[in-house]
Design a protein around this motif. Structure first.
Motif, PDB file in Angstrom:
ATOM      1  N   ILE A 176       0.777  -1.327   0.103  1.00 12.41           N
ATOM      2  CA  ILE A 176       0.001   0.073   0.017  1.00 12.41           C
ATOM      3  C   ILE A 176       0.832   1.314   0.021  1.00 12.41           C
ATOM      4  N   SER A 221      -3.729   1.517  -4.531  1.00 10.14           N
ATOM      5  CA  SER A 221      -3.432   1.351  -3.060  1.00 10.14           C
ATOM      6  C   SER A 221      -4.454   1.889  -2.466  1.00 10.14           C
ATOM      7  N   TYR A 223      -6.217  -0.644   0.496  1.00 10.86           N
ATOM      8  CA  TYR A 223      -6.189  -0.226   1.813  1.00 10.86           C
ATOM      9  C   TYR A 223      -7.713  -0.392   2.396  1.00 10.86           C
ATOM     10  N   LEU A 259      -2.408   0.138   9.604  1.00  7.64           N
ATOM     11  CA  LEU A 259      -2.120  -0.400   8.351  1.00  7.64           C
ATOM     12  C   LEU A 259      -2.086  -1.910   8.607  1.00  7.64           C
TER      13      LEU A 259
END
Length: 158
Positions: free
Chosen positions: A100, A120, A124, A158
């Motif tokens: 990402i 990305s 995500y 994340l």
């Protein structure tokens, strides 16, 4: 199927296929559009030499970060341990996070195609949607150790 039965059946790939499928589809579409309509989708106002250099830098950081994360994960998985060091001290999901934050933007910059960055964003969102399966399995297997780890990890989202 009961939630606990689903957790016990978590395989080594975890939520990976559910997270990676949208990545591949989005990348294929955005790369095709960027290629078909180039140079319209090049980064505006930035010389291609700069995007190439910056993209190479992102990949020089991201690919080793991803490889290290993958090797550490596999060793911990087969050893029945919870990995909390290295990339896992930075973010709870560094295998996905490296793609990402570094790999996809790096590819986008090297190719000089800004629409690829949408990949990305999609990855995500997919990670946020499906990562709970992995979190629940780890929480069940490692209990308090996993809870403490999640409190200490640097980048929690994340």
């Amino acid at each position: 199927m009961l939630r606990s039965q689903k957790i016990k059946k978590m395989r080594i790939e975890g939520a990976g296929p559910k997270i990676m499928l949208p990545l591949f589809v989005t990348f294929a579409i955005t790369a095709w559009i960027s290629y078909a309509y180039r140079p319209m989708f090049n980064y505006p106002l930035v010389p291609a030499e700069w995007t190439l250099a910056l993209g190479a830098l992102f990949l020089l950081v991201g690919v080793p970060f991803w490889l290290l994360s993958t090797v550490m994960f596999l060793l911990a998985y087969f050893g029945g341990q919870l990995e909390t060091r290295g990339p896992f001290a930075i973010m709870p999901n560094p295998i996905y996070g490296s793609w990402i934050v570094f790999v996809i933007p790096g590819i986008s910059l090297v190719l000089n195609w800004w629409p690829v960055l949408l990949t990305s964003v999609v990855m995500y969102v997919a990670q946020r949607m499906f990562i709970r399966e992995e979190d629940d399995a780890l929480r069940e297997k490692f209990g308090r150790q996993y809870e403490e780890y999640r409190k200490k990890v640097l980048i929690k989202f994340l």
